[in-house]
Design a protein around this motif. Structure first.
Motif, mmCIF file in Angstrom:
data_model
loop_
_atom_site.group_PDB
_atom_site.id
_atom_site.type_symbol
_atom_site.label_atom_id
_atom_site.label_comp_id
_atom_site.label_asym_id
_atom_site.label_seq_id
_atom_site.Cartn_x
_atom_site.Cartn_y
_atom_site.Cartn_z
ATOM 1 N N LEU A 123 0.814 -1.207 0.000
ATOM 2 C CA LEU A 123 0.000 0.000 0.000
ATOM 3 C C LEU A 123 0.853 1.265 0.000
ATOM 4 N N HIS A 124 2.126 1.147 0.385
ATOM 5 C CA HIS A 124 3.018 2.308 0.406
ATOM 6 C C HIS A 124 3.308 2.820 -0.997
ATOM 7 N N LEU A 125 2.974 2.009 -2.001
ATOM 8 C CA LEU A 125 3.170 2.436 -3.383
ATOM 9 C C LEU A 125 2.154 3.496 -3.800
ATOM 10 N N TYR A 126 1.080 3.603 -3.036
ATOM 11 C CA TYR A 126 0.024 4.550 -3.362
ATOM 12 C C TYR A 126 0.128 5.798 -2.491
ATOM 13 N N SER A 127 -0.243 6.926 -3.079
ATOM 14 C CA SER A 127 -0.373 8.146 -2.286
ATOM 15 C C SER A 127 -1.676 8.098 -1.508
ATOM 16 N N GLN A 128 -1.831 8.992 -0.543
ATOM 17 C CA GLN A 128 -3.067 9.044 0.222
ATOM 18 C C GLN A 128 -4.267 9.315 -0.683
ATOM 19 N N GLU A 129 -4.063 10.211 -1.650
ATOM 20 C CA GLU A 129 -5.163 10.535 -2.564
ATOM 21 C C GLU A 129 -5.554 9.316 -3.398
ATOM 22 N N GLN A 130 -4.569 8.534 -3.808
ATOM 23 C CA GLN A 130 -4.866 7.334 -4.585
ATOM 24 C C GLN A 130 -5.610 6.293 -3.748
ATOM 25 N N LEU A 131 -5.213 6.150 -2.489
ATOM 26 C CA LEU A 131 -5.909 5.228 -1.599
ATOM 27 C C LEU A 131 -7.355 5.659 -1.387
ATOM 28 N N HIS A 132 -7.544 6.963 -1.201
ATOM 29 C CA HIS A 132 -8.902 7.478 -1.040
ATOM 30 C C HIS A 132 -9.747 7.149 -2.268
ATOM 31 N N ALA A 133 -9.149 7.344 -3.456
ATOM 32 C CA ALA A 133 -9.875 7.090 -4.698
ATOM 33 C C ALA A 133 -10.195 5.604 -4.855
#
Length: 232
Positions: A123-133
């Motif tokens: 999950l560290h590969l994703y930014s917070q915004e990407q995780l939210h999306a």
């Protein structure tokens, strides 16, 4: 007398199963989303899910319990209603039960959301915004899946309502509401599929009323009153 007593027990068992479906369904499909999901704000929804993870997990379990009850409900109703018309009773069971495996497949979107809320290394590969999306995407896909499932939530009410209407031991009023409720489900599916922002029109709540009143009403009638008179 023995047949009537047996049918009363069957009716009350069906009512008990129906009550489980109603309570678990309201909790998982209405209460939990209302507390955690803001469709207009992905960040708020993500934070709500993190802080309310236990409530979200309870919602998942409640949904599974709801459809586990719903697997057995039409089978018990079949035993009660088959003397009226065996063909329509079998059709009722088929249209109801087909939605159960569809739900169990669809719930994977909810489990995916839980994975996205975790702390796995990938999950560290994703930014917070990407995780939210991604969380919002899977929540939306779960909702889309429920819209398809609700086609069958409506269709089974047509033969069920017909059997209630034709019976001499259940109120015809509930049978009429159940049959109308079938078309309410179908209207809501078509509306959400064809009209942008259909939910904002308020039509969905209006056309859902007959099914809601009919299902809760027949649930309570079966649970409290059972059946009266002859069942054949």
């Amino acid at each position: 007398m023995t047949d009537i007593s047996s049918n009363k027990r069957t009716a009350r068992f069906a009512g008990l199963l129906y009550l489980g479906v109603v309570i678990a369904g309201i909790f998982s499909l209405m209460f939990v989303p209302s507390q955690l999901i803001d469709w207009d704000n992905a960040a708020t929804t993500f934070n709500n899910l993190v802080n309310g993870a236990m409530l979200y997990r309870m919602g998942i379990v409640s949904g599974l319990v709801c459809y586990a009850f719903f697997l057995f409900l039409p089978i018990v109703l079949y035993k009660l209603l088959k003397p009226i018309n065996d063909y329509y009773a079998k059709l009722m069971v088929l249209l109801a039960v087909i939605s159960v495996p569809m739900y169990f497949i669809n719930v994977q979107h909810q489990f995916t959301v839980l994975s996205l809320l975790g702390d796995a290394n990938y999950l560290h590969l994703y930014s917070q915004e990407q995780l939210h999306a991604l969380v919002m995407l899977h929540l939306e896909q779960y909702e889309n899946g429920m819209r398809v499932i609700h086609i069958f939530s409506g269709l089974w009410l047509l033969p069920f309502g017909y059997l209630v209407y034709k019976s001499r031991f259940l109120p015809k009023f509930f049978g009429v509401l159940l049959m109308i409720g079938c078309f309410g489900y179908l209207i809501n599916f078509l509306g959400s599929a064809l009209i942008a922002n259909y939910a904002a029109t308020g039509i969905g709540r209006f056309v859902s009323l007959p099914a809601s009143i009919g299902e809760i009403g027949i649930c309570l009638w079966l649970l409290v009153a059972g059946v009266k008179g002859k069942t054949d």
